[in-house]
Scaffold this active site. Structure first.
Site, PDB file in Angstrom:
ATOM      1  N   PRO A 129      -5.399   0.373  18.332  1.00  0.00           N
ATOM      2  CA  PRO A 129      -5.091  -0.107  16.983  1.00  0.00           C
ATOM      3  C   PRO A 129      -5.160   0.960  15.900  1.00  0.00           C
ATOM      4  O   PRO A 129      -4.827   0.675  14.741  1.00  0.00           O
ATOM      5  CB  PRO A 129      -6.158  -1.176  16.747  1.00  0.00           C
ATOM      6  CG  PRO A 129      -7.306  -0.755  17.609  1.00  0.00           C
ATOM      7  CD  PRO A 129      -6.682  -0.140  18.835  1.00  0.00           C
ATOM      8  N   LYS A 137       0.136   0.020  15.102  1.00  0.00           N
ATOM      9  CA  LYS A 137       1.479   0.000  15.680  1.00  0.00           C
ATOM     10  C   LYS A 137       1.741  -1.160  16.641  1.00  0.00           C
ATOM     11  O   LYS A 137       2.862  -1.298  17.138  1.00  0.00           O
ATOM     12  CB  LYS A 137       1.740   1.321  16.426  1.00  0.00           C
ATOM     13  CG  LYS A 137       1.856   2.521  15.505  1.00  0.00           C
ATOM     14  CD  LYS A 137       3.134   2.454  14.692  1.00  0.00           C
ATOM     15  CE  LYS A 137       3.154   3.453  13.562  1.00  0.00           C
ATOM     16  NZ  LYS A 137       3.049   2.845  12.243  1.00  0.00           N
ATOM     17  N   TYR A 161      -9.604   5.593   6.720  1.00  0.00           N
ATOM     18  CA  TYR A 161      -9.860   6.008   8.101  1.00  0.00           C
ATOM     19  C   TYR A 161     -10.876   7.135   8.029  1.00  0.00           C
ATOM     20  O   TYR A 161     -10.608   8.171   7.413  1.00  0.00           O
ATOM     21  CB  TYR A 161      -8.581   6.514   8.773  1.00  0.00           C
ATOM     22  CG  TYR A 161      -7.566   5.444   9.081  1.00  0.00           C
ATOM     23  CD1 TYR A 161      -7.496   4.880  10.354  1.00  0.00           C
ATOM     24  CD2 TYR A 161      -6.676   4.996   8.112  1.00  0.00           C
ATOM     25  CE1 TYR A 161      -6.562   3.905  10.657  1.00  0.00           C
ATOM     26  CE2 TYR A 161      -5.734   4.017   8.401  1.00  0.00           C
ATOM     27  CZ  TYR A 161      -5.679   3.473   9.669  1.00  0.00           C
ATOM     28  OH  TYR A 161      -4.754   2.506   9.953  1.00  0.00           O
ATOM     29  N   HIS A 202       0.843  -1.191   0.000  1.00  0.00           N
ATOM     30  CA  HIS A 202       0.000   0.000   0.000  1.00  0.00           C
ATOM     31  C   HIS A 202       0.879   1.242   0.000  1.00  0.00           C
ATOM     32  O   HIS A 202       1.704   1.439   0.891  1.00  0.00           O
ATOM     33  CB  HIS A 202      -0.917   0.020   1.229  1.00  0.00           C
ATOM     34  CG  HIS A 202      -2.120  -0.861   1.079  1.00  0.00           C
ATOM     35  ND1 HIS A 202      -3.278  -0.653   1.768  1.00  0.00           N
ATOM     36  CD2 HIS A 202      -2.337  -1.933   0.297  1.00  0.00           C
ATOM     37  CE1 HIS A 202      -4.166  -1.570   1.424  1.00  0.00           C
ATOM     38  NE2 HIS A 202      -3.610  -2.357   0.543  1.00  0.00           N
ATOM     39  N   TYR A 224       3.401   6.502   9.958  1.00  0.00           N
ATOM     40  CA  TYR A 224       2.607   5.342   9.557  1.00  0.00           C
ATOM     41  C   TYR A 224       3.471   4.263   8.908  1.00  0.00           C
ATOM     42  O   TYR A 224       3.322   3.080   9.196  1.00  0.00           O
ATOM     43  CB  TYR A 224       1.494   5.766   8.599  1.00  0.00           C
ATOM     44  CG  TYR A 224       0.354   4.781   8.521  1.00  0.00           C
ATOM     45  CD1 TYR A 224      -0.774   4.917   9.330  1.00  0.00           C
ATOM     46  CD2 TYR A 224       0.410   3.677   7.666  1.00  0.00           C
ATOM     47  CE1 TYR A 224      -1.804   3.996   9.274  1.00  0.00           C
ATOM     48  CE2 TYR A 224      -0.620   2.738   7.617  1.00  0.00           C
ATOM     49  CZ  TYR A 224      -1.715   2.905   8.424  1.00  0.00           C
ATOM     50  OH  TYR A 224      -2.745   1.993   8.385  1.00  0.00           O
TER      51      TYR A 224
END
Length: 389
Positions: free
Chosen positions: A292, A296, A200, A72, A384
């Protein structure tokens, strides 16, 4: 028995440490309370940072991962119908990898079969001893017989509820914790993902996440109060609520189907300091928990394994204990940065029951700043894809 490193816990952290040590000729034994099938039945996150991917390859286990994973290059942050594309590749030069934790663990167990006796499952009453001496050992019961492993060091990779952390005297241990006033209701469904990247989403109704395992296996979550019961959520109710929290064109494009797994998970942040006591070293959930939201959990455990593995190699190959002496300080520096990022993602994307109008306006201002600032997007992307070790 005698080994160099006794590892308590046969999840991905303990297995990865053992496999990495094997590549350097350092002996270890892993003690796991459950059976292999039980460990592999646990469904966990599937987003791997670049550092975790590198460790799998370093351990000689990258072939199936590289063949079956999904890379991704970005993600979408949605708020109030708007979308903010975060281009990891353009902003950092790196990507993340979608490869389920179950598959990581399966690869590690398969590799361990080449060394009979390196991983012992269904071990009861595991107990480390004399950790503040130069001759620690671990006792356990297997097949009704009490056994003992003498070792140089003990790695506590046995999770939040394991025995390892409790071996650090209470007066020497400090624990930091934050519990969030909501959970994630999640389902797994044999349906194609709604989008090629993770979404998200935050809305007046709360948070939602659209994730995936593969091209026909999707993972979806919605924020809900911890007072909710799974039984109260039919599949239809879940899909309807998820659609309400997504931008309209994604809601309309979503393919729904029966859930094959459903559950509610609490969210919390937790850190134990120090992560070392004598000859004991804590790794992963034994020392820290993250919500979550930032993906991580496994990745922060992987950074612990990186630091401990390299410190052990430094000791056994160079007779230099400096890395072991500094393990806790080094690992915690990165742990707290991961905690910060996970807290920030959670705070910005969820609705809290005690939020004021001012709080809501700040949340919106934060999202608008992220939308309009490439620098802010780069900060998110750097965290990220994974901060460097």
């Amino acid at each position: 028995m005698r080994t160099q490193v006794a590892i308590i816990g046969g999840g991905p952290s303990g297995l990865l440490l053992s496999q990495l040590l094997r590549t350097k000729g350092i002996a270890s034994v892993v003690l796991e309370r459950r059976s292999r099938d039980y460990v592999l039945s646990r469904i966990r996150a599937g987003i791997l940072e670049r550092g975790m991917v590198g460790l799998m390859r370093q351990a000689g286990l990258g072939e199936r991962m590289d063949k079956e994973c999904y890379v991704h290059d970005g993600t979408l942050i949605a708020f109030d119908g708007e979308e903010i594309p975060i281009d990891f590749k353009a902003l950092t030069g790196h990507s993340v990898t979608v490869y389920g934790q179950t598959e990581v663990t399966r690869d590690l167990y398969d590799a361990a079969e080449a060394d009979p006796g390196r991983v012992l499952t269904e071990c009861d009453e595991v107990m480390p001893h004399d950790l503040d001496s130069d001759k620690p050992y671990v006792t356990f019961v297997k097949d009704g017989q009490t056994q003992r492993i003498d070792c140089d060091y003990v790695a506590g990779c046995d999770g939040f509820h394991g025995i390892s952390r409790q071996m650090i005297p209470a007066e020497k241990r400090r624990e930091y914790e934050k519990t969030y006033p909501f959970g994630w209701l999640g389902i797994l469904s044999e349906t194609p993902p709604v989008h090629e990247e993770l979404i998200y989403a935050t809305s007046q109704r709360g948070f939602a996440l659209c994730s995936m395992r593969n091209e026909n296996l999707s993972r979806y979550f919605v924020q809900c109060p911890m007072t909710e019961k799974v039984e109260e959520w039919s599949d239809d109710r879940f899909w309807d609520e998820l659609r309400r929290r997504l931008p309209a064109h994604h809601a309309e494009a979503m393919v729904t189907g029966p859930s094959i797994e459903k559950g509610i998970a609490p969210l919390r942040s937790f850190v134990c300091e120090p992560m070392r006591w004598g000859r004991l070293f804590l790794c992963g959930d034994a020392a820290h928990i993250v919500p979550p939201t930032g993906a991580k959990g496994l990745n922060t455990a992987a950074s612990d394994i990186h630091y401990l593995f390299n410190a052990l190699v430094q000791f056994y190959e160079e007779a230099d204990a400096d890395g072991l002496e500094r393990y806790s300080e080094t690992a915690l520096t990165r742990v707290w940065k991961a905690e910060r990022f996970s807290w920030w993602m959670t705070t910005q994307l969820h609705r809290f029951p005690d939020q004021t109008d001012f709080d809501l306006r700040i949340q919106r201002a934060e999202m608008e700043f992220l939308r309009d600032s490439e620098a802010a997007q780069k900060v998110l992307a750097e965290n990220y894809v994974g901060l460097p070790y």
